[in-house]
Every structure is written in structure tokens, then in C-alpha cells.
Write an enzyme that holds these catalytic residues in place. Structure first.
Site, PDB file in Angstrom:
ATOM      1  N   HIS A 171      -4.006  16.240   8.818  1.00 46.62           N
ATOM      2  CA  HIS A 171      -2.553  16.229   8.953  1.00 46.62           C
ATOM      3  C   HIS A 171      -2.110  16.108  10.414  1.00 46.62           C
ATOM      4  CE1 HIS A 171       1.374  16.424   7.335  1.00 46.62           C
ATOM      5  NE2 HIS A 171       1.123  17.242   6.335  1.00 46.62           N
ATOM      6  N   ASP A 189      -0.336  -2.325  -2.185  1.00 45.67           N
ATOM      7  CA  ASP A 189      -0.901  -3.300  -3.125  1.00 45.67           C
ATOM      8  C   ASP A 189      -1.988  -4.087  -2.406  1.00 45.67           C
ATOM      9  OD1 ASP A 189      -1.486  -5.416  -4.786  1.00 45.67           O
ATOM     10  OD2 ASP A 189       0.540  -6.264  -4.771  1.00 45.67           O
TER      11      ASP A 189
END
Length: 448
Positions: free
Chosen positions: A161, A380
Site C-alpha cells: 500500500h 481489459d
């Protein structure tokens, strides 16, 4: 369900080398928030199609090739996080380092496991890397591509993180996906410059009372084990139930509330009540707010570091459990008013002045986040966007019991009624929490 690990490949930035001299990169004060010194883990599931524009249709090869090209621009992901003498993290970048990518397989179809749309399944954990904390520093990103018998696949990601938040990670994966689909360049160039863009003022000054929500305790770790197992619980929210809850709150309080405020107030209270928290203990509702456009001047397009700041609503456990639920929703609504440039600058300056004293939000933190509209479907790689996106992080904003609002999988087509909620709970709190969820489904809001 057995997940077979086939190989691990270290993917290097494609030549020419993005740098020629080993060096350190400083992180921002938001990157160095102690609550972010953890990894976040999530997966994306993709169904098989014949639409990929290249002749290579093996997802592992397509993704690793595109990853190599993207790392020329995002080479810090191939670096190593190290602690300085003051215990802050910095990034060490060294030639020859890369991102580990695990290749795995599972002998079932995505359809047979409901397209990974059931977060309560424990075997799903094996689809996402989960290194120990030290290895998470040595390799701040580790990926896993798991092939299914149907030809579909899952991309699991572990990201430290301190490197970025969810929006920054999505920017990176969108870049990898663009290159996988055949683009010759990234549509968004990444921006680092973290120490300057999100550094403290000179001199640092705390103009907003952030100390009301934060505490100084060098010996306290927000993610230390409590000794009791924490389990995942998932329940479904129908739009009809949610509309009635909002109507009930509006009727009783005269105010309108968002889904996050209304449902968040219900879950927060149900969790604290079920956990048996002592009445005099302070409890907090924590969530992150995006500050990229909030700051003056705004962060530049392409900034991919942590660009969110934790916000808090707080009260005592006794007041939370016994006050009307619309009062709790109002607490959350009011907390949003703190989303100002002054709050962010004071938060950063507070980190500068008191980091060595151990800044945390204390215990009793319930972390909440809404994943329904984060744009994950844009990632994608050439076979279409993911049909399911599922977080597996057990730590969030200083909370060891995070809560996620999640969309249903798009794999089956058509619209679904509502969404699902993934909650982490201590085992002893599960039964009591389920009782309140049942009351919610029956719209017995006065009894919750």
C-alpha cells in the site's frame, strides 16, 4: 479446490533500461502513513473469448509481455521498500530487479465456482499471492495468473500500500492492459514527484484538529493479531431493502442519506453490538476520500501514489448501539465536511511533526470502502473486462475487520437486484451480526 503453482517468473522492465544508476526514491507523507504499511490483495476473473488481437492467446504470456513494457514507465514497482533510520519507508531501485509473476492452474471451470462471485469461499485465497511482511517489502508487487479448465483465467495481485492506493493501481493495470491490446504507448504517463507534491508545508502547521481522530502510541500496531480468528461474511442487499432503509431514515430525521451513509451506519452499529465492545470505548467509522482534485492546486493527471486520506466518524460504543440509527448516519454525513484542502494539509503536517511518536487511529476502527464504481471493468487485456473483481485484503485504514460494498459478477449477463457486502468479523461476532442482517432484510429497522 487445489490451485497448482506451475512456475514463477521475474518480469524485468523491457530494454532500454529506464535508469542507469541505482538510486532511492522518496515516498510522500501519505505513502508513509503507518496504516498503509500493509499489502492489499485482490483478484480479477476473466472468461475465455477468441477476441484477443494478437496471435498469442496464452494470458500468462500476453500479460507478462505487456507488464515488461509497462515497467519501463512504472519501474518503481520493481524496486525494494526499505526502512530509513526514522522508520519511514523509501524505495530502492536497482538494475536487474523485476516483478515476480506466478503461473498457476486449477482443474475446474469458472462457471463451476460461480465466477468467483462468492467471497466466503476460503480456497479463493490461493489465487492471490500472500507473502510475509518482509517479502512484501522486498517485492512490493507480486502477481499470479491462474488458468481455469474453461480457458478463462484470474489475475491476482498483491501490492504494498505504500506504493499506491486502489486508484493508482488501477491506473497501472489499465496501462498494462492498453499495451496488451496492442497500443504502442501509454495514454496516461505516470507521475512520481511524491515528496514535493504531497510533502509538508514550511513550517508544518496543524490547522485542523486531526488529533481528535488520531492518537500517538509508538508501541501500538493497528494490525496486531487479536488472538481471535477473523472470518469473511457475505450478505446481499436488495434495492428494495435499501430504499426502505433510506425512507425510514428520511422520515425519522428529515435528512436524506446516500447508500454509503445509510448502509454504513447499519453495518457499523451491528458489528460493534455483535462484538460486545465495552460501552466507554471509542469506536470509529473510517473511510478514504480521494484528494486528487480536492487539493489546491490539484494533483497532476498521472499521479499514481496514494492520493486518498482517511476520514473518520467517531463516538462511544454505548452511544453507537443505543442512539437512533439516523443519528449514526448523520455522524457519517457530517464527517464528509472535513474533506477540505486544510484537512489534507494538516494531516500531512501532523505526519511530519509526530511520525516518530507512532500515529494511528487506535483500536476500535471499522474500515469501509465502496468498490461498486471504481472502474475495474476497464482493465481489459484483450478478452474483455473482468467479470468479477474481489478484494481479499484483511487490513484497511487501521482496521482488521474491513467492509467492502461490491458489485455482482457480470458473467451471467443481465441486471441483478442490488449488490453484495463483504464483511470481516471476529468469529464470536458472526451469530449476532447475522441476526441484525436478518432484521434488515425484514425491514425491522427499529429493532436493529
Amino acid at each position: 479446490m487445489e490451485v497448482k503453482i506451475l512456475e514463477t517468473t521475474v518480469v524485468l522492465p523491457s530494454p532500454p533500461s529506464p535508469f542507469h544508476v541505482d538510486h532511492h526514491l522518496p515516498l510522500s507523507h501519505l505513502d508513509n502513513d503507518r496504516n498503509l504499511h500493509v499489502t492489499f490483495r485482490y483478484l480479477r476473473a476473466y472468461v475465455a473469448t477468441n477476441d484477443h488481437p494478437t496471435t498469442t492467446t496464452d494470458p500468462f504470456h500476453v500479460i507478462t509481455a505487456a507488464l515488461s513494457a509497462a515497467l519501463r514507465h512504472y519501474y518503481p514497482f520493481a524496486g525494494t521498500l526499505r526502512r530509513r533510520e526514522d522508520n519511514r519507508l523509501e524505495l530502492h531501485c536497482q538494475a536487474g530487479k523485476g516483478v515476480p509473476v506466478i503461473r498457476a492452474s486449477v482443474d475446474c471451470t469458472l462457471e463451476s465456482v460461480n465466477y468467483l462471485d462468492d467471497p466466503a469461499e476460503t480456497w479463493i485465497e490461493n489465487l492471490v499471492p500472500d507473502p510475509d511482511p518482509e517479502k512484501g517489502l522486498a517485492n512490493p508487487m507480486v502477481l499470479q495468473v491462474t488458468g481455469f479448465a474453461c480457458g478463462g483465467y484470474c489475475l491476482g495481485a498483491m501490492v504494498h500500500h505504500a506504493m499506491c492506493d486502489g486508484l493508482g493501481a488501477t491506473q497501472f493495470f489499465n496501462g498494462v492492459a492498453e499495451l496488451a491490446r496492442g497500443a504502442s504507448r501509454l495514454s496516461v504517463e505516470p507521475v512520481w514527484d511524491r515528496a514535493r507534491l504531497l510533502g509538508p508545508r514550511e513550517p508544518p502547521r496543524v490547522e485542523f484538529p486531526v488529533h481528535e481522530f488520531l492518537r500517538l502510541d509508538e508501541g501500538f500496531s493497528p494490525y496486531s493479531a487479536s488472538g481471535e480468528p477473523v472470518v469473511r461474511e457475505c450478505f446481499h442487499v436488495k434495492e428494495e431493502w435499501l430504499d426502505r432503509l433510506k425512507g425510514f431514515l428520511r422520515e425519522r430525521s428529515g435528512s436524506s442519506f446516500t447508500t454509503f451513509e445509510a448502509l454504513g451506519s447499519f453495518i457499523w452499529r451491528a458489528r460493534v453490538k455483535a462484538s460486545g465492545t465495552p460501552g466507554d470505548e471509542q469506536v470509529k467509522f473510517a473511510y478514504a476520500t480521494n484528494i486528487r482534485k480536492l487539493l489546491n492546486p490539484p494533483l497532476p493527471s498521472g499521479y499514481w501514489g496514494n492520493g486518498c486520506v482517511a476520514m473518520y466518524a467517531q463516538t462511544t460504543a454505548k452511544d453507537l448501539v443505543h442512539q437512533p440509527i439516523w443519528s449514526t448516519a448523520e455522524l457519517i454525513k457530517k464527517s464528509k465536511r472535513n474533506s477540505t484542502d486544510q484537512y489534507v494539509c494538516s494531516f500531512i503536517d501532523f505526519q511530519e511533526l509526530h511520525f516518530a511518536e507512532g500515529i494511528t487511529a487506535g483500536k476500535g476502527v471499522s474500515g469501509f470502502t465502496d468498490w461498486r464504481h471504481l472502474g475495474h471493468s476497464t482493465v481489459d487485456f484483450g478478452w474483455g473486462g473482468p467479470v468479477t473483481v474481489l478484494p481479499l485484503s484483511r487490513h484497511l485504514l487501521g482496521s482488521v475487520e474491513p467492509c467492502f460494498f461490491l458489485p455482482y459478477s457480470s458473467a451471467k449477463g443481465g441486471s441483478k437486484d442490488g449488490f453484495k457486502v463483504l464483511v470481516y468479523l471476529r468469529e464470536s461476532a458472526v451469530e449476532g451480526f447475522r441476526e441484525d442482517v436478518a432484521k434488515f432484510s425484514r425491514q425491522e429497522f427499529d429493532l436493529v
